[in-house]
Write an enzyme that holds these catalytic residues in place. Structure first.
Site, PDB file in Angstrom:
ATOM      1  N   GLU A 231      -0.101  16.105  44.075  1.00 55.79           N
ATOM      2  CA  GLU A 231       0.654  14.746  44.399  1.00 55.79           C
ATOM      3  C   GLU A 231       2.213  14.885  44.701  1.00 55.79           C
ATOM      4  O   GLU A 231       2.866  15.194  43.747  1.00 55.79           O
ATOM      5  CB  GLU A 231       0.676  13.648  43.211  1.00 55.79           C
ATOM      6  CG  GLU A 231      -0.691  13.357  42.794  1.00 55.79           C
ATOM      7  CD  GLU A 231      -0.833  12.095  41.764  1.00 55.79           C
ATOM      8  OE1 GLU A 231      -1.356  11.005  41.970  1.00 55.79           O
ATOM      9  OE2 GLU A 231      -0.068  12.403  40.771  1.00 55.79           O
TER      10      GLU A 231
ATOM     11  N   HIS B 290       1.312  15.188  34.378  1.00 54.12           N
ATOM     12  CA  HIS B 290       1.495  13.985  35.666  1.00 54.12           C
ATOM     13  C   HIS B 290       2.828  14.011  35.788  1.00 54.12           C
ATOM     14  O   HIS B 290       3.706  14.275  34.821  1.00 54.12           O
ATOM     15  CB  HIS B 290       0.919  12.803  34.915  1.00 54.12           C
ATOM     16  CG  HIS B 290       0.967  11.633  36.225  1.00 54.12           C
ATOM     17  ND1 HIS B 290       2.060  11.108  36.396  1.00 54.12           N
ATOM     18  CD2 HIS B 290       0.046  11.426  36.971  1.00 54.12           C
ATOM     19  CE1 HIS B 290       1.598  10.302  37.414  1.00 54.12           C
ATOM     20  NE2 HIS B 290       0.430  10.326  38.007  1.00 54.12           N
TER      21      HIS B 290
END
Lengths: 224, 224, 224, 224
Positions: free
Chosen positions: A141, A93
């Protein structure tokens, strides 16, 4: 993971752990059951055991370390999160980036443990690179939109379409889109652009009424 | 923390989590009750809730992250481990070193949460530096002896005596010694040299009969 | 290091290296000679050799790694920067934080090499901790003010006075103040508050006329 | 880069910098000229300017940071090493691993600067992943053999043949083999297995007579 994927990342908000964490997990479970749709939640390592024992929806880890079992104080391994009740894990992430050899190592271990994997990338150039490692899914993302309230679906739809195109080379890998997803329209747009699902965090975890937000996401994902 | 401190660090051994982790925690608890002495265990973040609900001895975290609550995927904060049942935490273990600003930040947060703190250092020059930050305790461990089976008590007693001397400037801070502690004699020597307690990991976690090892440590710590 | 210390950190601006780096270094040297005052510049590792061969003012490294000489690809050791012409080095800048064991290791090696050391800290609690390790100087910089144009002298004078007070325990250690230093008044205020000098970066490196800025700093530091 | 690639990584040995570094660089240059073959050396950042001004063979950096130019104290950017005289850079060496987004960022910047790139990987699964990012070359090195004196050519030839096979998908990318390369036979075996060249460090940098070793490597690479 079932399509359409709805992945809610708890992160480390004050609503993410303890009683508040369980409370929000249960609310999400309720919507999941009501709409007969899968909603995945990723939670802090301290909460995996507790939350997975309280709800029936899939619980993922937010991160795992690549080191093997042994003398590694403070690490959270794939084996630990699996044993605690996780069915999958986020990897890389943007708030917890790791090295590519660690990504490869974790994917290999997760495969043996039958643990789903969501490898996050911040740019289109990395979709193929990660695709070659065959994770369960890739979550793209653009970091500048994370938590911004401006969705990737609206602000940078080409990020999704390009990623969807590239991931076709790896038919088993799902492409999930995230960053700034705020309302139902963001969800349906992402799906229309070809994403297999969406990832979200602040829009739910910081909401006054998380239920409403999640319900809107689910409805949109189901085409209502 | 009560003197003499016996701190057993579970690390990430295959005996450290799941059923095996609970099993070994219960065995340690039994000895703790039998000898009416405090034995602290530090466990992986996934195990804090589970183990602290199964045993009455103090459970510590092995590590916490310094970041505040919020958008920090994959982090384990002092608030989370406290909520999950931890009474304290290791900080800066040689297998999970952090920066000094992070140490200061964690100590400040832990104090508010009433969480005990064990800051690990690898050399005598750092005892005073960490002492000025007033943790509950300082665990000095020459890294080259960790897991070696050659104890700091025997191989480098001057590390303990020097640290004990330096820590006197900070009367509230306990000095714990670790690295290579293998048998009862290592424990009693460390205490004779002035340490307030000992830290141990592999000698227990990799033992065929952990009970025997822990019992020997406890007996020696009590002067039997 | 001579008082009042004026330390200009080149960082990695596009003016920090190559011809532009040499150009600005020479301009700073000129002012240093004109006012017979010491001005220290810290420069990227690629520039140490080149700039220290072009100017007579002290050149420092911006960072050094703690690993020993040997099989460590990509590292910049104290020995290397010394050999290349550096007279000192920054350590633990907020843009390049390191662990406390690394700080101790570097200080020990720098001492043997007769290399000056400027350990950066972000908060008052760390002044004593670093003081016990006896660097040449401590540079205190509240990170939120770095590059802000709002000086520590004006916005948080208590940071300086408190640090000055604490460092008195270590008579050989100089206390330097930094963050947001923009004009001559910021410099003279810092010195009046007891700092032995000031650290600055963007105000010079991003200036249209760096000479003017440096000259104003020097004049203020000399009480003109 | 020209085939057969011979890449000598200086690392941080005491022979890697200062006069010793220049001395060994000149010896390597001499052999390069004598055999009319390209030999690349990668050197510490402090040495790039100095060595590239002393020798005509290609000088590479051992590592570069991915951050943009700006307020980044202590960083070594692609722009800096290029300006200092480097013609290329190692990326992601096993002694200086970085994240995959950083690899992508550096490759993109290096391309604009016309800087050659050697991305190091530790396992075959990563050859395709890195191949998709189109560096100039990929250096595969099983970490357990680095500096061991046991060559990848002999101990794990399948690592080379598999990597050679995979890299065919990316016709512009050269596959270099490294780890434990010690003598001429190791070199010729690697080339016979299909590698475009070899990477070496300790065998040269720690040799009593580096010239002899390099000469043997060159002869073997040229099929003598």
């Amino acid at each position: 993971m079932k399509k359409p994927v709805i992945l809610i990342n708890f992160k480390a908000y004050d609503t993410s752990f303890g009683k508040k964490g369980i409370d929000i997990a249960k609310k999400i479970e309720k919507i999941s059951l009501e709409y007969s749709t899968e909603i995945i939640i990723s939670v802090p390592p301290t909460e995996i055991y507790r939350i997975s024992n309280e709800v029936s929806i899939p619980v993922y880890a937010e991160h795992v370390d690549a080191n093997p079992l042994g003398a590694h104080t403070g690490s959270v391994t794939p084996e630990m999160v699996k044993d605690a009740g996780a069915e999958g894990t986020l990897i890389n992430h943007s708030e917890r980036r790791i090295r590519i050899d660690e990504i490869a190592e974790i994917l290999s271990r997760a495969r043996k443990l039958n643990l789903d994997t969501v490898v996050c990338v911040d740019r289109n150039e990395l979709v193929k690179a990660i695709g070659t490692l065959e994770p369960t899914s890739i979550l793209i993302e653009p970091p500048e939109l994370i938590g911004s309230g401006i969705s990737v679906s609206k602000a940078r739809p080409e990020v999704i379409t390009n990623a969807v195109e590239q991931v076709k080379e790896f038919p088993k890998v799902l492409l999930i889109a995230g960053a700034g997803i705020t309302n139902g329209e963001d969800v349906s747009t992402a799906l229309k652009l070809g994403a297999a699902g969406i990832g979200v965090a602040s829009a739910v975890m910081k909401a006054k009424e998380p239920c409403k937000v999640v319900e809107e996401f689910v409805k949109s994902s189901l085409g209502n």
